[in-house]
Write an enzyme that holds these catalytic residues in place. Structure first.
Site, PDB file in Angstrom:
ATOM      1  N   LYS A 252       0.900  -1.224   0.062  1.00  0.00           N
ATOM      2  CA  LYS A 252       0.041  -0.006   0.004  1.00  0.00           C
ATOM      3  C   LYS A 252       0.812   1.300   0.146  1.00  0.00           C
ATOM      4  CE  LYS A 252      -1.579   1.564   4.062  1.00  0.00           C
ATOM      5  NZ  LYS A 252      -1.380   2.997   4.447  1.00  0.00           N
ATOM      6  N   ASN A 253       1.780   1.086   0.793  1.00  0.00           N
ATOM      7  CA  ASN A 253       2.855   2.571   0.996  1.00  0.00           C
ATOM      8  C   ASN A 253       3.854   2.731  -0.032  1.00  0.00           C
ATOM      9  OD1 ASN A 253       1.293   2.984   3.129  1.00  0.00           O
ATOM     10  ND2 ASN A 253       2.652   2.274   4.622  1.00  0.00           N
TER      11      ASN A 253
ATOM     12  N   CYS B 176      -4.306  12.079  13.169  1.00  0.00           N
ATOM     13  CA  CYS B 176      -5.093  10.859  13.177  1.00  0.00           C
ATOM     14  C   CYS B 176      -4.675  10.346  14.737  1.00  0.00           C
ATOM     15  CB  CYS B 176      -4.828   9.764  12.275  1.00  0.00           C
ATOM     16  SG  CYS B 176      -3.066   9.114  12.269  1.00  0.00           S
TER      17      CYS B 176
ATOM     18  N   ARG C 163       0.634  14.287  12.897  1.00  0.00           N
ATOM     19  CA  ARG C 163       0.998  14.114  11.703  1.00  0.00           C
ATOM     20  C   ARG C 163       1.354  15.403  10.741  1.00  0.00           C
ATOM     21  NH1 ARG C 163      -0.791   8.659  10.386  1.00  0.00           N
ATOM     22  NH2 ARG C 163       0.888   8.968   8.658  1.00  0.00           N
TER      23      ARG C 163
ATOM     24  N   ASP D 165       5.229   0.415  12.045  1.00  0.00           N
ATOM     25  CA  ASP D 165       3.666  -0.015  11.757  1.00  0.00           C
ATOM     26  C   ASP D 165       3.646  -1.631  12.162  1.00  0.00           C
ATOM     27  OD1 ASP D 165       3.597   1.445   8.550  1.00  0.00           O
ATOM     28  OD2 ASP D 165       3.355   2.093  10.379  1.00  0.00           O
TER      29      ASP D 165
ATOM     30  N   ARG E 193      -8.636  -0.582   5.136  1.00  0.00           N
ATOM     31  CA  ARG E 193      -7.630   0.517   4.538  1.00  0.00           C
ATOM     32  C   ARG E 193      -6.543  -0.253   3.958  1.00  0.00           C
ATOM     33  NH1 ARG E 193      -6.919   5.677   7.371  1.00  0.00           N
ATOM     34  NH2 ARG E 193      -5.525   6.039   5.554  1.00  0.00           N
TER      35      ARG E 193
HETATM   36  C1  EPZ Z   1       4.494   6.888   6.190  1.00  0.00           C
HETATM   37  O1  EPZ Z   1       3.741   7.875   6.984  1.00  0.00           O
HETATM   38  C2  EPZ Z   1       3.475   5.601   6.024  1.00  0.00           C
HETATM   39  N1  EPZ Z   1       2.314   6.068   5.374  1.00  0.00           N
HETATM   40  C3  EPZ Z   1       3.087   5.236   7.695  1.00  0.00           C
HETATM   41  O2  EPZ Z   1       2.211   4.050   7.451  1.00  0.00           O
HETATM   42  C4  EPZ Z   1       4.215   4.867   8.516  1.00  0.00           C
HETATM   43  O3  EPZ Z   1       3.925   4.603   9.794  1.00  0.00           O
HETATM   44  C5  EPZ Z   1       5.276   6.070   8.518  1.00  0.00           C
HETATM   45  O4  EPZ Z   1       5.569   6.659   7.054  1.00  0.00           O
HETATM   46  C6  EPZ Z   1       6.576   5.757   9.209  1.00  0.00           C
HETATM   47  O5  EPZ Z   1       7.230   4.600   8.627  1.00  0.00           O
HETATM   48  C7  EPZ Z   1       2.459   6.008   4.053  1.00  0.00           C
HETATM   49  O6  EPZ Z   1       3.727   5.701   3.374  1.00  0.00           O
HETATM   50  C8  EPZ Z   1       1.064   6.385   3.387  1.00  0.00           C
HETATM   51  P1  EPZ Z   1       6.776   9.956   8.296  1.00  0.00           P
HETATM   52  P2  EPZ Z   1       4.153   9.200   7.122  1.00  0.00           P
HETATM   53  O7  EPZ Z   1       6.463  11.468   7.647  1.00  0.00           O
HETATM   54  O8  EPZ Z   1       5.019   9.552   5.571  1.00  0.00           O
HETATM   55  C9  EPZ Z   1       6.947  13.130  11.856  1.00  0.00           C
HETATM   56  C10 EPZ Z   1       0.491   2.757   7.996  1.00  0.00           C
HETATM   57  O9  EPZ Z   1       0.287   2.105   8.932  1.00  0.00           O
HETATM   58  N2  EPZ Z   1       6.787  14.289  10.708  1.00  0.00           N
HETATM   59  O10 EPZ Z   1       7.838   9.290   8.235  1.00  0.00           O
HETATM   60  O11 EPZ Z   1       3.139  10.285   7.460  1.00  0.00           O
HETATM   61  C11 EPZ Z   1       5.744  12.456  11.967  1.00  0.00           C
HETATM   62  O12 EPZ Z   1       4.902  13.303  12.863  1.00  0.00           O
HETATM   63  C12 EPZ Z   1       0.855   4.146   8.114  1.00  0.00           C
HETATM   64  O13 EPZ Z   1       0.245   2.070   6.776  1.00  0.00           O
HETATM   65  C13 EPZ Z   1       6.962  15.565  11.183  1.00  0.00           C
HETATM   66  O14 EPZ Z   1       7.341  16.061  11.958  1.00  0.00           O
HETATM   67  O15 EPZ Z   1       5.298   8.984   8.146  1.00  0.00           O
HETATM   68  C14 EPZ Z   1       5.964  11.349  12.677  1.00  0.00           C
HETATM   69  O16 EPZ Z   1       6.195  11.538  14.115  1.00  0.00           O
HETATM   70  C15 EPZ Z   1       0.564   4.670   9.249  1.00  0.00           C
HETATM   71  N3  EPZ Z   1       7.018  16.433   9.986  1.00  0.00           N
HETATM   72  C16 EPZ Z   1       7.537  10.979  12.066  1.00  0.00           C
HETATM   73  O17 EPZ Z   1       7.839  12.070  11.558  1.00  0.00           O
HETATM   74  C17 EPZ Z   1       6.715  16.115   8.785  1.00  0.00           C
HETATM   75  O18 EPZ Z   1       6.599  17.088   7.761  1.00  0.00           O
HETATM   76  C18 EPZ Z   1       7.305   9.894  10.931  1.00  0.00           C
HETATM   77  O19 EPZ Z   1       6.386  10.486   9.979  1.00  0.00           O
HETATM   78  C19 EPZ Z   1       6.471  14.989   8.452  1.00  0.00           C
HETATM   79  C20 EPZ Z   1       6.456  13.895   9.654  1.00  0.00           C
END
Ligand code: EPZ
Length: 428
Positions: A29-30, A125, A130, A314, A407
């Site tokens: 999915k990701n 969420c 996020r 995850d 989802r």
């Molecule tokens: C991706 O989310 C995945 N989703 C998530 O999977 C996964 O948990 C996550 O990466 C971490 O591996 C998709 O790929 C669609 P991040 P993403 O940006 O990109 C902080 C699932 O279960 N952050 O790496 O949103 C954020 O708050 C989902 O399939 C900032 O501070 O994750 C978090 O604490 C859930 N500022 C950390 O980084 C930003 O601009 C990791 O977030 C962006 C992120």
């Protein structure tokens, strides 16, 4: 494709005994979501294969159509074809973004293709606020004006210009958005402290097939040399490493013996290592990974989630369910999201007695069998964890809010049932 699970639907899970047999993993999915977003970068035609049939994919297809793309879904073959020639809309409305925060992935491609993008600000969420500050930082450094007014993220630029972007956190989404935007920027962009997830590598490989010039995906430094134009291509998405890990844990928690096909062991090394530490047997066979929970007594371990290649956040919830059933107390530390222990309270309703203190959870073991209870999925991985717990709990477990799970896991009920799980979906 209209793929709707009634909001009041739930899983009824009965104590199921050991799972046996084999399961085939679907496309990731990701990886599929950013790759579909990347089709905005070209006026050519892209064929994406091995796409999992999920609500989130449905939403991404609706977003692409709302931008003017022609999208054909062929679920017989798990294939989606996108013709981007008609893309001329640069706005993604809130009613689509609220369905899936990954809508933000079209921001970089829209900026690169049309010079502007207006995306409703994705909400938080259950697992965290996020934020998208790192996405905005990267796009601003590439020369875009990015402003957030009345819940809309508005960005515009004459021409993106290559530059150095240091990510304060190796954000997966920010790395993907910036990498996609940089493919059509003038000059070279370097992303430092980039995320290294396999889904980034898969996206980069798709972009390079479109004519992009990306090096270093999968490491913490990615270099993108901008090109004038990208063309259509064909790509098969990698298998889903989190679905893989979830079924590996399903085999272990039920003390079963399951062959997991169409998976990439290299993408789940931390999960393999931790299962072996618990006493599970994991064998890399010719046509898949065999996981056995029926050989040794399973014992406690500790896990700490980290950006790839560390233990995946995850997989934290599904693994916690397993840890409630092994001998001894385990420690779980969540470092990626600020609020990803919501499932601990639900597991405790089943007798798990987990103690959470900030980013650390203490998981007493020996709670086998847990006690079946009505519980609620708070995010897709928490939902999966509660189903796994229900398989080994006494009596019946009702998991509500399961649209989260649907989802992220294609055919979850069918795949588990084929392994001997007693689970069914009921729609209220
Ligand atoms: C991706 O989310 C995945 N989703 C998530 O999977 C996964 O948990 C996550 O990466 C971490 O591996 C998709 O790929 C669609 P991040 P993403 O940006 O990109 C902080 C699932 O279960 N952050 O790496 O949103 C954020 O708050 C989902 O399939 C900032 O501070 O994750 C978090 O604490 C859930 N500022 C950390 O980084 C930003 O601009 C990791 O977030 C962006 C992120």
């Amino acid at each position: 494709m209209c793929y709707n699970i009634a909001a009041m639907a739930k899983y009824i899970v009965e104590n199921s005994g050991p799972l046996f047999g084999e399961v085939t993993i679907s496309g990731a999915k990701n990886a599929a979501l950013p790759i579909l977003a990347a089709t905005v970068l070209t006026d050519g035609v892209c064929e994406i294969n091995e796409v999992p049939r999920l609500k989130d994919i449905d939403v991404m297809c609706r977003i692409l159509r709302s931008l003017g793309a022609a999208v054909e879904e062929d679920w017989e073959n798990h294939s989606i074809t996108v013709d981007g020639s008609g893309i001329n809309v640069s706005e993604v409305p809130y009613d689509l973004v609220k369905l899936m925060r990954a809508s933000i992935f079209v921001m970089g491609p829209l900026l690169a293709r049309l010079g502007k993008a207006s995306i409703a600000q994705p909400g938080g969420c259950a697992i965290g606020s996020r934020p998208i500050d790192l996405h905005a930082k990267g796009l601003r450094l590439l020369g875009a004006r990015v402003a957030i007014d009345d819940g809309m993220v508005n960005a515009s630029v004459d021409r993106l210009k290559g530059t150095l972007v240091y990510l304060d956190f190796p954000s997966v989404g920010a790395t993907e958005n910036i990498m996609m935007a940089a493919t059509l920027a003038g000059g070279v962009t370097t992303i430092e402290n980039a995320a290294e997830e396999p889904e980034i590598v898969d996206l980069a490989s798709f972009l390079n097939k479109m004519g992009a010039r990306i090096k270093g995906a999968g490491t913490d430094t990615i270099k993108i040399e901008g090109v004038k134009k990208l063309h259509g291509t064909r790509h098969a998405v990698i298998p889903d490493r989190i679905e893989t890990g979830t079924f590996m844990v399903a085999a272990a928690i039920t003390r079963g013996n399951v062959l997991i096909k169409n998976c990439l062991p290299d993408h789940v090394r931390p999960v393999i290592a931790k299962l072996i530490e618990c006493g599970a047997v994991v064998q890399d066979e010719l046509d898949g990974l065999r996981v056995r929970g029926d050989v040794n007594r399973l014992v406690a371990t500790s896990i700490k989630t980290l950006p790839y290649p560390g233990f995946p956040t995850d997989m934290q919830a599904p693994f916690m369910a397993l840890l409630t059933t092994v001998s001894g107390e385990s420690t779980v530390i969540e470092t990626v999201f600020e609020n990803r222990f919501m499932h601990a309270a639900e597991l405790s309703r089943m007798g798990a007695n987990i103690r959470v203190d900030g980013s650390v959870a203490k998981v007493p073991g020996d709670k086998r069998p847990l006690v079946g209870a009505p519980v609620m999925a708070t995010d897709l991985r928490a939902g999966a964890a509660l189903v796994l717990a229900g398989l080994v709990a006494k009596g019946t477990t009702e998991v509500s809010e399961i649209y989260h799970v649907e989802r992220g896991y294609e055919g979850f009920v069918e795949k588990l049932s084929a392994l001997g799980a007693k689970i069914r979906l009921v729609e209220d």
